[in-house]
Scaffold this motif. Structure first.
Motif, PDB file in Angstrom:
ATOM      1  N   GLN A 123       6.085 -74.443 123.660  1.00 52.47           N
ATOM      2  CA  GLN A 123       5.802 -75.263 122.490  1.00 52.47           C
ATOM      3  C   GLN A 123       5.510 -76.694 122.947  1.00 52.47           C
ATOM      4  O   GLN A 123       6.121 -77.203 123.882  1.00 52.47           O
ATOM      5  CB  GLN A 123       6.993 -75.252 121.525  1.00 52.47           C
ATOM      6  N   LEU A 124       4.566 -77.347 122.280  1.00 56.92           N
ATOM      7  CA  LEU A 124       4.145 -78.696 122.667  1.00 56.92           C
ATOM      8  C   LEU A 124       4.540 -79.698 121.582  1.00 56.92           C
ATOM      9  O   LEU A 124       4.507 -79.381 120.388  1.00 56.92           O
ATOM     10  CB  LEU A 124       2.627 -78.728 122.886  1.00 56.92           C
ATOM     11  N   PRO A 125       4.877 -80.909 121.995  1.00 55.67           N
ATOM     12  CA  PRO A 125       5.382 -81.897 121.033  1.00 55.67           C
ATOM     13  C   PRO A 125       4.309 -82.788 120.410  1.00 55.67           C
ATOM     14  O   PRO A 125       4.635 -83.750 119.715  1.00 55.67           O
ATOM     15  CB  PRO A 125       6.316 -82.739 121.908  1.00 55.67           C
ATOM     16  N   PHE A 126       3.037 -82.476 120.646  1.00 55.98           N
ATOM     17  CA  PHE A 126       1.985 -83.415 120.275  1.00 55.98           C
ATOM     18  C   PHE A 126       1.755 -83.416 118.762  1.00 55.98           C
ATOM     19  O   PHE A 126       1.545 -82.368 118.155  1.00 55.98           O
ATOM     20  CB  PHE A 126       0.673 -83.071 120.980  1.00 55.98           C
ATOM     21  N   GLY A 127       1.750 -84.619 118.178  1.00 51.23           N
ATOM     22  CA  GLY A 127       1.426 -84.763 116.766  1.00 51.23           C
ATOM     23  C   GLY A 127      -0.029 -85.059 116.534  1.00 51.23           C
ATOM     24  O   GLY A 127      -0.456 -85.239 115.382  1.00 51.23           O
ATOM     25  N   GLU A 128      -0.803 -85.131 117.623  1.00 52.76           N
ATOM     26  CA  GLU A 128      -2.233 -85.387 117.516  1.00 52.76           C
ATOM     27  C   GLU A 128      -2.966 -84.522 118.529  1.00 52.76           C
ATOM     28  O   GLU A 128      -2.350 -83.944 119.422  1.00 52.76           O
ATOM     29  CB  GLU A 128      -2.548 -86.867 117.751  1.00 52.76           C
ATOM     30  N   ASP A 129      -4.282 -84.432 118.365  1.00 54.78           N
ATOM     31  CA  ASP A 129      -5.084 -83.656 119.316  1.00 54.78           C
ATOM     32  C   ASP A 129      -5.017 -84.286 120.708  1.00 54.78           C
ATOM     33  O   ASP A 129      -4.971 -85.518 120.848  1.00 54.78           O
ATOM     34  CB  ASP A 129      -6.541 -83.601 118.870  1.00 54.78           C
ATOM     35  N   LYS A 130      -5.037 -83.421 121.731  1.00 57.08           N
ATOM     36  CA  LYS A 130      -5.099 -83.874 123.113  1.00 57.08           C
ATOM     37  C   LYS A 130      -6.282 -83.192 123.804  1.00 57.08           C
ATOM     38  O   LYS A 130      -6.563 -82.021 123.555  1.00 57.08           O
ATOM     39  CB  LYS A 130      -3.808 -83.526 123.864  1.00 57.08           C
ATOM     40  N   TRP A 131      -6.934 -83.957 124.677  1.00 57.44           N
ATOM     41  CA  TRP A 131      -8.062 -83.416 125.446  1.00 57.44           C
ATOM     42  C   TRP A 131      -7.668 -83.411 126.922  1.00 57.44           C
ATOM     43  O   TRP A 131      -7.409 -84.467 127.511  1.00 57.44           O
ATOM     44  CB  TRP A 131      -9.315 -84.258 125.241  1.00 57.44           C
ATOM     45  N   VAL A 132      -7.630 -82.230 127.506  1.00 59.77           N
ATOM     46  CA  VAL A 132      -7.217 -82.084 128.905  1.00 59.77           C
ATOM     47  C   VAL A 132      -8.432 -82.239 129.804  1.00 59.77           C
ATOM     48  O   VAL A 132      -9.459 -81.583 129.592  1.00 59.77           O
ATOM     49  CB  VAL A 132      -6.549 -80.718 129.141  1.00 59.77           C
ATOM     50  N   ARG A 133      -8.324 -83.084 130.819  1.00 57.89           N
ATOM     51  CA  ARG A 133      -9.424 -83.299 131.768  1.00 57.89           C
ATOM     52  C   ARG A 133      -9.155 -82.667 133.128  1.00 57.89           C
ATOM     53  O   ARG A 133     -10.076 -82.459 133.918  1.00 57.89           O
ATOM     54  CB  ARG A 133      -9.671 -84.794 131.964  1.00 57.89           C
ATOM     55  N   ALA A 134      -7.874 -82.338 133.419  1.00 59.87           N
ATOM     56  CA  ALA A 134      -7.520 -81.742 134.712  1.00 59.87           C
ATOM     57  C   ALA A 134      -6.168 -81.064 134.587  1.00 59.87           C
ATOM     58  O   ALA A 134      -5.350 -81.423 133.722  1.00 59.87           O
ATOM     59  CB  ALA A 134      -7.486 -82.804 135.813  1.00 59.87           C
ATOM     60  N   VAL A 135      -5.929 -80.071 135.468  1.00 62.17           N
ATOM     61  CA  VAL A 135      -4.650 -79.351 135.466  1.00 62.17           C
ATOM     62  C   VAL A 135      -4.223 -79.071 136.906  1.00 62.17           C
ATOM     63  O   VAL A 135      -5.047 -79.004 137.823  1.00 62.17           O
ATOM     64  CB  VAL A 135      -4.738 -78.003 134.707  1.00 62.17           C
ATOM     65  N   GLN A 136      -2.924 -78.903 137.085  1.00 61.56           N
ATOM     66  CA  GLN A 136      -2.386 -78.412 138.355  1.00 61.56           C
ATOM     67  C   GLN A 136      -1.138 -77.592 138.070  1.00 61.56           C
ATOM     68  O   GLN A 136      -0.265 -78.015 137.301  1.00 61.56           O
ATOM     69  CB  GLN A 136      -2.033 -79.554 139.314  1.00 61.56           C
ATOM     70  N   TYR A 137      -1.068 -76.425 138.689  1.00 60.58           N
ATOM     71  CA  TYR A 137       0.119 -75.581 138.607  1.00 60.58           C
ATOM     72  C   TYR A 137       1.013 -75.829 139.823  1.00 60.58           C
ATOM     73  O   TYR A 137       0.509 -75.973 140.944  1.00 60.58           O
ATOM     74  CB  TYR A 137      -0.264 -74.098 138.611  1.00 60.58           C
ATOM     75  N   ALA A 196      -3.486 -80.461 117.516  1.00 61.98           N
ATOM     76  CA  ALA A 196      -2.116 -80.752 117.122  1.00 61.98           C
ATOM     77  C   ALA A 196      -1.453 -79.499 116.573  1.00 61.98           C
ATOM     78  O   ALA A 196      -2.041 -78.755 115.776  1.00 61.98           O
ATOM     79  CB  ALA A 196      -2.104 -81.867 116.076  1.00 61.98           C
ATOM     80  N   GLY A 197      -0.225 -79.235 117.011  1.00 61.30           N
ATOM     81  CA  GLY A 197       0.514 -78.070 116.538  1.00 61.30           C
ATOM     82  C   GLY A 197       0.274 -76.803 117.323  1.00 61.30           C
ATOM     83  O   GLY A 197       0.972 -75.801 117.114  1.00 61.30           O
ATOM     84  N   HIS A 198      -0.704 -76.784 118.223  1.00 60.08           N
ATOM     85  CA  HIS A 198      -0.952 -75.604 119.045  1.00 60.08           C
ATOM     86  C   HIS A 198       0.039 -75.539 120.205  1.00 60.08           C
ATOM     87  O   HIS A 198       0.735 -76.514 120.513  1.00 60.08           O
ATOM     88  CB  HIS A 198      -2.387 -75.605 119.566  1.00 60.08           C
ATOM     89  N   LYS A 199       0.045 -74.394 120.868  1.00 56.73           N
ATOM     90  CA  LYS A 199       1.005 -74.147 121.949  1.00 56.73           C
ATOM     91  C   LYS A 199       0.282 -73.599 123.162  1.00 56.73           C
ATOM     92  O   LYS A 199      -0.944 -73.365 123.132  1.00 56.73           O
ATOM     93  CB  LYS A 199       2.072 -73.162 121.474  1.00 56.73           C
ATOM     94  N   LEU A 200       1.014 -73.378 124.245  1.00 52.85           N
ATOM     95  CA  LEU A 200       0.475 -72.729 125.438  1.00 52.85           C
ATOM     96  C   LEU A 200       1.041 -71.325 125.521  1.00 52.85           C
ATOM     97  O   LEU A 200       2.261 -71.129 125.413  1.00 52.85           O
ATOM     98  CB  LEU A 200       0.843 -73.520 126.703  1.00 52.85           C
ATOM     99  N   SER A 201       0.169 -70.347 125.719  1.00 53.56           N
ATOM    100  CA  SER A 201       0.593 -68.956 125.884  1.00 53.56           C
ATOM    101  C   SER A 201       0.310 -68.525 127.314  1.00 53.56           C
ATOM    102  O   SER A 201      -0.821 -68.639 127.795  1.00 53.56           O
ATOM    103  CB  SER A 201      -0.141 -68.035 124.900  1.00 53.56           C
ATOM    104  N   MET A 202       1.351 -68.050 127.992  1.00 57.59           N
ATOM    105  CA  MET A 202       1.286 -67.760 129.424  1.00 57.59           C
ATOM    106  C   MET A 202       1.398 -66.269 129.701  1.00 57.59           C
ATOM    107  O   MET A 202       2.167 -65.556 129.056  1.00 57.59           O
ATOM    108  CB  MET A 202       2.432 -68.449 130.167  1.00 57.59           C
ATOM    109  N   GLN A 203       0.652 -65.825 130.687  1.00 62.17           N
ATOM    110  CA  GLN A 203       0.810 -64.485 131.254  1.00 62.17           C
ATOM    111  C   GLN A 203       1.120 -64.669 132.729  1.00 62.17           C
ATOM    112  O   GLN A 203       0.335 -65.277 133.469  1.00 62.17           O
ATOM    113  CB  GLN A 203      -0.459 -63.663 131.084  1.00 62.17           C
TER     114      GLN A 203
END
Length: 561
Positions: A318-332, A392-399
């Motif tokens: 679950q994500l705490p963001f109250g506004e839209d976020k735009w991801v430009r990069a990721v690292q695991y 906003a309000g969306h989550k991350l779903s992982m496999q």
């Protein structure tokens, strides 16, 4: 099941032969052919014999030998015998495709399979039995060859016949060079292991054993030789002649020759006494390569048992963001690199599962946050002025896919997100192009095809294949104005255990109205070692005991939003 017993006997070499004579055992091997199809000897269990002929276009008598070979094929191919040519001269595919042989030509890049099989002359024919990984004949295409085929089919033959040829010798220049001067461990061999293997095959890595010294390297040499020749390692599934990707893991021909020739020479240490593998150090904490992330998403702690096979694990963040976020990069950053085999993440709505609309729709667009696979640390920066939207309000779903390693552990994997300060011009999405089907039982090559038409100009930047245990191959292509297909990427050796997202070296523009294609096949036969039950037909489903056929096209609109 009988097919499981067959695979066990193949693996441990316990299939009995008569006491009077023993056929020559050979190792398993795998090669692509001149059409980009994958062939592995041990995956020909649906055939009673495989007949190979060494092919060399420069041999003056080659055409007549191929004619004789094809005449023999016409008499035996309907009796579960496969006939293939083997390019033993390391000829580029562009030249092989000009051949009018009418038979698949296996590309022996580096000549290592030909060398291992003891081939010395063009036109040599080998009769191999996939079940016992044995050779029953090596010689010219003549009457003795057909007697050998008959003997394999009726199980009356228990020894190996060899007949020498002398007309068209095949040169092995790299082999001769390495026999004259064995590759040096410290300066030639260890660097290959460091580049291709060490990140996974180390203490604390996901590989099943560590290659962290000359002693360990020598001890595991037979296994290393085997998995390189049958293309299990490095885990590269793609055809190098189709498209270009920045994150494929493949060993060059020279690297393979250097490594195997060193192994065949007994794996000598360097005269200098240097051991680069023993000196190799890895950081205790994997760094954030792009600096501290704007947000770190933490996967729920997952308990991993010491032994057994784990089905895929699905988690939600679950994500705490109250506004839209735009991801430009990721690292695991894997919590425990010894057990995490791969990880895939989608951005999903509050009421969506990991699969989103895929179970209901064969074609859908999704928000994909890259994937993790073992190897060197990687931070993925998306294309300039593009980003993945997290509403906003969306989550991350992982496999998550885990492997057990003999000790219980807890995995706490993290995902670092880097945000745009302002919304970018392009939203990065994934088109999931799938199909609905029923795969018949005992079918080694059940063809599949799905397609989609974009209603706007888009730029494709990455591709990912998704099938389950019966998946065999998948190819991605787009229509050309002249009606032909342009192949973007081919995965001829699909493996459910690996789920890489291949990022294209050069993005591909697809105009509105052009059709994209996903072309492939399932292997629902006893020749597929991963197949749970080749006697059972299987249909579509997102669970691993069902099947999927979905190609994922990562894309963004060519024009701004």
């Amino acid at each position: 099941m009988l097919y499981k017993l067959k695979w066990l006997l193949v693996l441990v070499g316990l299939i009995p032969v008569t006491a009077a004579a023993v056929p020559e055992r050979i190792g398993d091997f795998a090669l692509l052919d001149n059409h980009g199809e994958f062939h592995q000897l041990s995956r020909y269990l649906h055939k009673k014999a495989v007949v190979l002929m060494a092919y060399d276009r420069s041999c003056g008598d080659m055409n007549s030998m191929v004619d004789r070979f094809r005449a023999i094929q016409s008499r035996w191919q309907k009796r579960d015998v496969a006939f293939l040519l083997l390019d033993s001269t390391d000829t580029p595919r562009t030249s092989l495709t000009e051949s009018n042989s009418g038979l698949p030509i296996l590309e022996d890049d580096g000549q290592m399979v030909s060398e291992t099989l003891g081939i010395s002359q063009a036109g040599e024919v080998l009769v191999l039995e996939p079940l016992r990984l044995s050779r029953f004949y090596q010689g010219p295409p003549q009457a003795d060859l057909e007697q050998a085929i008959a003997g394999v089919l009726d199980r009356s033959l228990s020894n190996t016949t060899r007949i020498a040829l002398q007309d068209c010798p095949i040169a092995f220049p790299v082999r001769d060079q390495h026999q004259a001067k064995v590759p040096d461990y410290a300066t030639e061999v260890a660097p290959i292991i460091i580049k291709r293997c060490a990140e996974c095959h180390r203490e604390g890595g996901v590989g099943p054993f560590a290659i962290d010294s000359h002693i360990m390297m020598r001890g595991w040499s037979p296994m290393i030789r085997e998995v390189v020749l049958n293309k299990r390692m490095p885990p590269t599934q793609i055809d190098p002649y189709v498209g270009h990707t920045v994150n494929a893991r493949e060993m060059t021909s020279l690297e393979m020759q250097t490594l195997i020739h060193w192994i065949d020479a007994g794996g000598p240490a360097s005269a200098s006494g240097e051991d680069p593998l023993a000196e190799l150090e890895f950081p205790e904490q994997e760094p954030w390569l792009l600096g501290e992330p704007d947000f770190i998403a933490k996967a729920p702690a997952t308990e991993i048992a010491a032994t057994g096979i784990m089905d895929y694990v699905y988690n939600t963040v679950q994500l705490p963001f109250g506004e839209d976020k735009w991801v430009r990069a990721v690292q695991y950053i894997a919590g425990d690199k010894t057990v995490l085999h791969h990880l895939v993440i989608f951005v999903t709505a509050p009421d969506e599962s990991f699969w989103g609309a895929e179970p209901e729709k064969s074609i859908t667009s999704r928000r994909f946050l890259e994937s993790y696979q073992p190897g060197n640390p990687v931070a993925v920066e998306f294309e300039p002025d593009t980003g993945v939207l997290i509403p906003a309000g969306h989550k991350l779903s992982m496999q998550l896919h885990y492997v057990t390693n003999g000790r219980s552990t807890i995995d706490n994997t993290r995902l670092g997100l880097y945000f745009h300060d302002e919304p970018p011009a392009h939203e990065r999405l994934v088109a999931a192009v799938g199909a609905r089907f029923t795969v018949p039982a005992q079918n080694p090559d059940y063809a599949m095809h799905s397609e989609h038409v974009f209603d706007q100009d888009v730029v494709i930047t990455g591709l990912r294949a998704r099938m389950h245990y019966r998946g065999k191959k998948m190819k991605f292509a787009i229509d050309q104005p002249d009606g032909s297909l342009k192949e973007l990427l081919s995965v001829p050796a699909y493996n459910y255990g690996w789920q890489p997202h291949y990022r294209l070296a050069e993005p591909v523009l697809v105009p509105a109205g052009a059709r994209i294609h996903v072309i492939g096949a399932f292997d629902n036969s006893e020749s597929n070692p991963l197949n749970p039950d080749p006697e059972k037909e299987v249909g579509f489903g997102v669970d691993s005991w069902d099947e999927m056929f979905t190609g994922y096209f990562t894309y963004h609109a060519a024009e701004g939003r």
